[in-house]
Motif scaffolding. Structure first.
Motif, PDB file in Angstrom:
ATOM      1  N   THR A 205       0.813  -1.208   0.000  1.00 37.25           N
ATOM      2  CA  THR A 205       0.000   0.000   0.000  1.00 37.25           C
ATOM      3  C   THR A 205       0.852   1.266   0.000  1.00 37.25           C
ATOM      4  O   THR A 205       1.955   1.275   0.547  1.00 37.25           O
ATOM      5  CB  THR A 205      -0.974  -0.010   1.197  1.00 37.25           C
ATOM      6  N   TYR A 206       0.306   2.277  -0.629  1.00 32.23           N
ATOM      7  CA  TYR A 206       0.896   3.620  -0.637  1.00 32.23           C
ATOM      8  C   TYR A 206      -0.145   4.582  -0.094  1.00 32.23           C
ATOM      9  O   TYR A 206      -1.288   4.611  -0.580  1.00 32.23           O
ATOM     10  CB  TYR A 206       1.292   4.022  -2.059  1.00 32.23           C
ATOM     11  N   ASN A 207       0.220   5.333   0.931  1.00 33.06           N
ATOM     12  CA  ASN A 207      -0.682   6.317   1.524  1.00 33.06           C
ATOM     13  C   ASN A 207      -0.156   7.707   1.194  1.00 33.06           C
ATOM     14  O   ASN A 207       0.858   8.129   1.748  1.00 33.06           O
ATOM     15  CB  ASN A 207      -0.758   6.118   3.046  1.00 33.06           C
ATOM     16  N   PRO A 208      -0.827   8.429   0.302  1.00 37.01           N
ATOM     17  CA  PRO A 208      -0.330   9.751  -0.084  1.00 37.01           C
ATOM     18  C   PRO A 208      -0.362  10.767   1.045  1.00 37.01           C
ATOM     19  O   PRO A 208       0.297  11.799   0.971  1.00 37.01           O
ATOM     20  CB  PRO A 208      -1.259  10.169  -1.228  1.00 37.01           C
ATOM     21  N   ALA A 209      -1.070  10.468   2.128  1.00 37.22           N
ATOM     22  CA  ALA A 209      -1.167  11.401   3.251  1.00 37.22           C
ATOM     23  C   ALA A 209       0.068  11.311   4.170  1.00 37.22           C
ATOM     24  O   ALA A 209       0.234  12.129   5.049  1.00 37.22           O
ATOM     25  CB  ALA A 209      -2.431  11.124   4.064  1.00 37.22           C
ATOM     26  N   VAL A 210       0.920  10.296   3.937  1.00 40.28           N
ATOM     27  CA  VAL A 210       2.098  10.098   4.772  1.00 40.28           C
ATOM     28  C   VAL A 210       3.340  10.395   3.944  1.00 40.28           C
ATOM     29  O   VAL A 210       3.514   9.822   2.874  1.00 40.28           O
ATOM     30  CB  VAL A 210       2.166   8.643   5.311  1.00 40.28           C
ATOM     31  N   ASP A 211       4.182  11.262   4.429  1.00 37.70           N
ATOM     32  CA  ASP A 211       5.452  11.549   3.737  1.00 37.70           C
ATOM     33  C   ASP A 211       6.355  10.343   3.845  1.00 37.70           C
ATOM     34  O   ASP A 211       6.452   9.717   4.887  1.00 37.70           O
ATOM     35  CB  ASP A 211       6.148  12.768   4.336  1.00 37.70           C
ATOM     36  N   GLY A 212       7.037  10.004   2.724  1.00 35.21           N
ATOM     37  CA  GLY A 212       7.934   8.868   2.681  1.00 35.21           C
ATOM     38  C   GLY A 212       9.144   9.088   3.508  1.00 35.21           C
ATOM     39  O   GLY A 212       9.854   8.314   3.946  1.00 35.21           O
TER      40      GLY A 212
END
Length: 135
Positions: free
Chosen positions: A128-135
């Motif tokens: 999963t990728y959550n755009p709301a969390v900075d990598g």
């Protein structure tokens, strides 16, 4: 890319009872049940340590999300990535390595981009990728 397990998902037949057990019995912090029962997105998250969370999903809901039969005890490991394109790459690599792709990369109702697969031994995985969390 550094593999990062960030969520351990357990399936339950009674979400309210499970939340009570983990919150009240074990003292794990949670915001309670979130999501929508009508779209099979109800889940409860519990903070464990660092970036690790425990997710409790109704068995039938998660099975519907993944297109599988809800049976037995269930668990799923989640691997979060920092870029959306990594989902497509990992889903393809997993499939080429022998995984059964259960749900191709897609935008999920809760705002993440992800895919689901079973490894050759039948263990469930979410990437999963959550755009709301900075990598």
């Amino acid at each position: 890319m550094q593999p990062t397990i960030t969520v351990i998902t357990l399936m339950t037949d009674d979400l309210e009872q499970a939340v009570s057990f983990y919150r009240d019995g074990l003292g794990l912090p949670t915001k309670g049940i979130v999501g929508d029962v009508n779209t099979d997105t109800q889940v409860a998250f519990f903070n464990l340590n660092d970036n690790l969370k425990l997710a409790i999903w109704p068995r039938r809901s998660l099975a519907n999300q993944l297109g599988i039969t809800p049976k037995g005890s269930g668990h799923m490991l989640s691997h979060n990535v920092t870029r959306q394109e990594q989902i497509d790459e990992l889903a393809s690599a997993a499939e080429q390595a022998g995984a059964e792709l259960l749900k191709s990369p897609h935008w999920q109702p809760w705002g993440c981009y992800g895919a689901y697969f079973k490894d050759p031994d039948g263990h469930l995985w979410e990437i999963t990728y959550n755009p709301a969390v900075d990598g």
